[in-house]
Design an enzyme around this catalytic site. Structure first.
Site, mmCIF file in Angstrom:
data_model
loop_
_atom_site.group_PDB
_atom_site.id
_atom_site.type_symbol
_atom_site.label_atom_id
_atom_site.label_comp_id
_atom_site.label_asym_id
_atom_site.label_seq_id
_atom_site.Cartn_x
_atom_site.Cartn_y
_atom_site.Cartn_z
ATOM 1 N N GLY A 242 0.781 -1.234 0.000
ATOM 2 C CA GLY A 242 0.000 0.000 0.000
ATOM 3 C C GLY A 242 0.809 1.277 0.000
ATOM 4 N N CYS A 361 -13.703 1.327 -28.684
ATOM 5 C CA CYS A 361 -15.043 1.851 -28.958
ATOM 6 C C CYS A 361 -15.832 2.063 -27.677
ATOM 7 C CB CYS A 361 -15.780 0.897 -29.899
ATOM 8 S SG CYS A 361 -14.911 0.778 -31.455
ATOM 9 N N TYR A 390 0.213 -2.124 -11.886
ATOM 10 C CA TYR A 390 -1.194 -2.266 -12.270
ATOM 11 C C TYR A 390 -1.457 -1.682 -13.664
ATOM 12 C CZ TYR A 390 -1.082 -3.225 -7.331
ATOM 13 O OH TYR A 390 -0.735 -3.752 -6.110
HETATM 14 N N1 LLP Z 1 -0.756 -7.234 -0.374
HETATM 15 C C1 LLP Z 1 -2.055 -7.495 -0.633
HETATM 16 C C2 LLP Z 1 -2.748 -8.508 0.155
HETATM 17 C C3 LLP Z 1 -2.705 -6.788 -1.657
HETATM 18 O O1 LLP Z 1 -3.986 -7.054 -1.911
HETATM 19 C C4 LLP Z 1 -2.005 -5.810 -2.394
HETATM 20 C C5 LLP Z 1 -2.663 -5.071 -3.465
HETATM 21 C C6 LLP Z 1 -0.649 -5.599 -2.093
HETATM 22 C C7 LLP Z 1 -0.056 -6.326 -1.064
HETATM 23 C C8 LLP Z 1 0.196 -4.612 -2.840
HETATM 24 O O2 LLP Z 1 -0.207 -3.302 -2.647
HETATM 25 P P1 LLP Z 1 0.695 -2.114 -3.237
HETATM 26 O O3 LLP Z 1 1.973 -2.091 -2.453
HETATM 27 O O4 LLP Z 1 0.923 -2.391 -4.653
HETATM 28 O O5 LLP Z 1 -0.111 -0.890 -3.017
HETATM 29 N N2 LLP Z 1 -5.345 -2.178 -9.266
HETATM 30 C C9 LLP Z 1 -5.271 -1.144 -8.259
HETATM 31 C C10 LLP Z 1 -4.502 -1.593 -7.038
HETATM 32 C C11 LLP Z 1 -5.025 -2.865 -6.419
HETATM 33 C C12 LLP Z 1 -4.228 -3.321 -5.239
HETATM 34 C C13 LLP Z 1 -4.596 -4.726 -4.882
HETATM 35 N N3 LLP Z 1 -3.882 -5.261 -3.772
HETATM 36 C C14 LLP Z 1 -4.670 0.118 -8.877
HETATM 37 O O6 LLP Z 1 -4.398 0.123 -10.075
HETATM 38 O O7 LLP Z 1 -4.512 1.119 -8.192
#
Ligand code: LLP
Length: 448
Positions: A242, A361, A390
């Site tokens: 996150g 489209c 992503y």
């Molecule tokens: N751990 C778990 C259990 C997760 O569900 C996620 C992301 C992460 C770690 C990694 O989070 P990060 O460090 O990347 O913030 N598609 C969305 C983001 C979805 C995140 C899903 N889970 C976007 O494009 O913003």
């Protein structure tokens, strides 16, 4: 900090001009900087070093094998959410013992594969899932370690689609139910339930939600240890991912700012034997990758100007799905138009507001609306910044557009780490008629 910069009016990734990448690989194309990926990994590792965490790279953010291997070689474990991600991790040579496996919907096949591979930790999301893993573990007689994903009911103040740690989310178990969970399952001989997992949402732009979630969880850890009838010692705390990225210049705290608030809460616990895991994805990959597209046509409609590109929501869905801002700029500009930052508003002479859109489209197919940009013409290259996380992983073949190429830049070297798909790739899994019985069985996953 990233390694995408304008040199002589030309955007470069490390020492490679973006135009050279477009010439050799074509567009649309995802471009990743090796040095930036490693720098982002290292700054997290340094910031949290006094906790000696296992850094499990979140494969879902960018799952190319070359990226997984690069981070594994730097010392990372992996955060998995599917059998497919386990397969990728193993293909890249990752030791499954350095992997954590989360996800609300693990199938029996995936659980079996993970047990047999020896995945480090199952991050379990419900009572029913624990019971299922325990049953499969007994059937195979394979021990495993389990962390309970706790929903601490903390608001990470991010997009509602990527908020996961609030009470009403489908993820984890409410913190009020956690003690009962440990009482019921905390003494299973084969599935050792001695970990706690958190993941609050993504992206989280301050340390505060982590601090309040960790504070709640430390209270729970103490309660569990003090439970006279059934004491449980928690030996692993996974903080999830996150950590933010800079979609606009300096939008996110530095890794050291997050760590500055988190480390003091956990240092003494680590000295007493608590293992910390973090699961970063975006903070490593977002600013380490860009999407390179070419302008196919310029067009006006009413008062509006459109730059129509050869990639759109099919290649990068974040703008239309989350209303996400991605800075967009031409790869070749006059000196007066070198962008001083990656901000929503640009105070430069001669910019024209325009919508940067794709070929799909749908009216929702855009990268940016009313963006002030230097004048553009057919054939110009545009860079969509901060697209390394992503981006490619959420790309689709909508409108039967083959998936783009991915390249990893190392100084002046362009490594094609995924070739552009062809039309044959588009139909590779399809049959004109009904398949043979063997094919039908295979399609139903009987052999997988
Ligand atoms: N751990 C778990 C259990 C997760 O569900 C996620 C992301 C992460 C770690 C990694 O989070 P990060 O460090 O990347 O913030 N598609 C969305 C983001 C979805 C995140 C899903 N889970 C976007 O494009 O913003």
């Amino acid at each position: 900090m990233d390694h995408f910069s304008y040199i002589g009016g030309q955007l470069h990734c490390e020492a490679t001009p973006m135009s050279a990448i477009a010439d050799s690989v074509g567009t649309p194309c995802y471009v990743y900087s090796r040095a930036t990926i490693l720098h982002h990994y290292d700054r997290l590792a340094d910031a949290f070093s006094s906790l000696n965490p296992l850094i499990c790279y979140s494969i879902k953010s960018c799952s190319n094998l070359a990226i997984i291997k690069l981070l594994k070689d730097r010392g990372a474990g992996m955060d998995l959410v599917s059998g497919g991600e386990l397969f990728r991790a193993m293909q890249a040579g990752v030791d499954p013992a350095n992997c954590v496996y989360a996800g609300v919907g693990k199938t029996d096949v995936e659980i079996r594969q993970s047990l047999q591979a020896g995945v480090g930790w199952f991050n379990v999301e419900s009572e029913a899932e624990f019971e299922n893993i325990a049953e499969i573990a007994r059937e195979l007689n394979i021990p495993c370690k389990v962390a309970l994903r706790i929903n601490p009911d903390v608001d990470p103040k991010t997009h509602r689609y990527t908020t996961t740690g609030k009470k009403e989310s489908k993820f984890g178990v409410d913190i009020d139910r956690a003690r009962a969970f440990f009482r019921t399952y905390g003494h299973d001989d084969l599935c050792k339930l001695t970990g706690i997992h958190l993941h609050l949402g993504s992206p989280i732009y301050t340390a505060e939600p982590y601090v309040s979630a960790i504070t709640k969880v430390l209270g729970l850890i103490d309660q569990l240890a003090a439970d006279a009838a059934n004491p449980v010692t928690i030996d692993m705390l996974d903080l999830g991912g996150g950590f933010g990225a800079d979609y606009e210049t300096d939008q996110s705290p530095a890794a050291s700012d997050y760590a500055g608030e988190i480390v003091p809460l956990l240092k003494a616990r680590v000295e007493q034997g608590l293992q910390i895991v973090i699961e970063p994805g975006r903070s490593i990959m977002a600013n380490a990758g860009v999407l390179l597209v070419r302008v196919l046509y310029m067009k006006t409609s009413g008062d509006k100007t459109f730059a129509i590109c050869d990639g759109g929501m099919n290649t990068l869905i974040r703008p239309c799905h989350y209303d996400a801002f991605h800075f967009i700029w031409p790869t070749k500009v006059e000196s007066a138009h070198i962008p001083p930052s990656r901000a929503k508003q640009m105070d430069l002479e001669g910019l024209i507001p325009m919508d940067v859109v794709g070929p799909i489209c749908e009216t929702g197919d855009f990268f940016g609306i009313d963006r002030p940009l230097p004048p553009l013409q057919r054939g110009d290259l545009l860079t969509v910044f901060s697209a390394g996380a992503y981006g490619m992983v959420m790309a689709s073949r909508y409108n039967s557009m083959p998936l783009p190429a991915e390249v990893l830049i190392d100084d002046q070297t362009v490594h094609v780490i995924r070739r552009r798909e062809t039309y044959d790739d588009l139909v590779a899994h399809e049959r004109h008629g009904v398949g043979t019985p063997a094919e039908v069985e295979h399609a139903h996953g009987v052999n997988t």
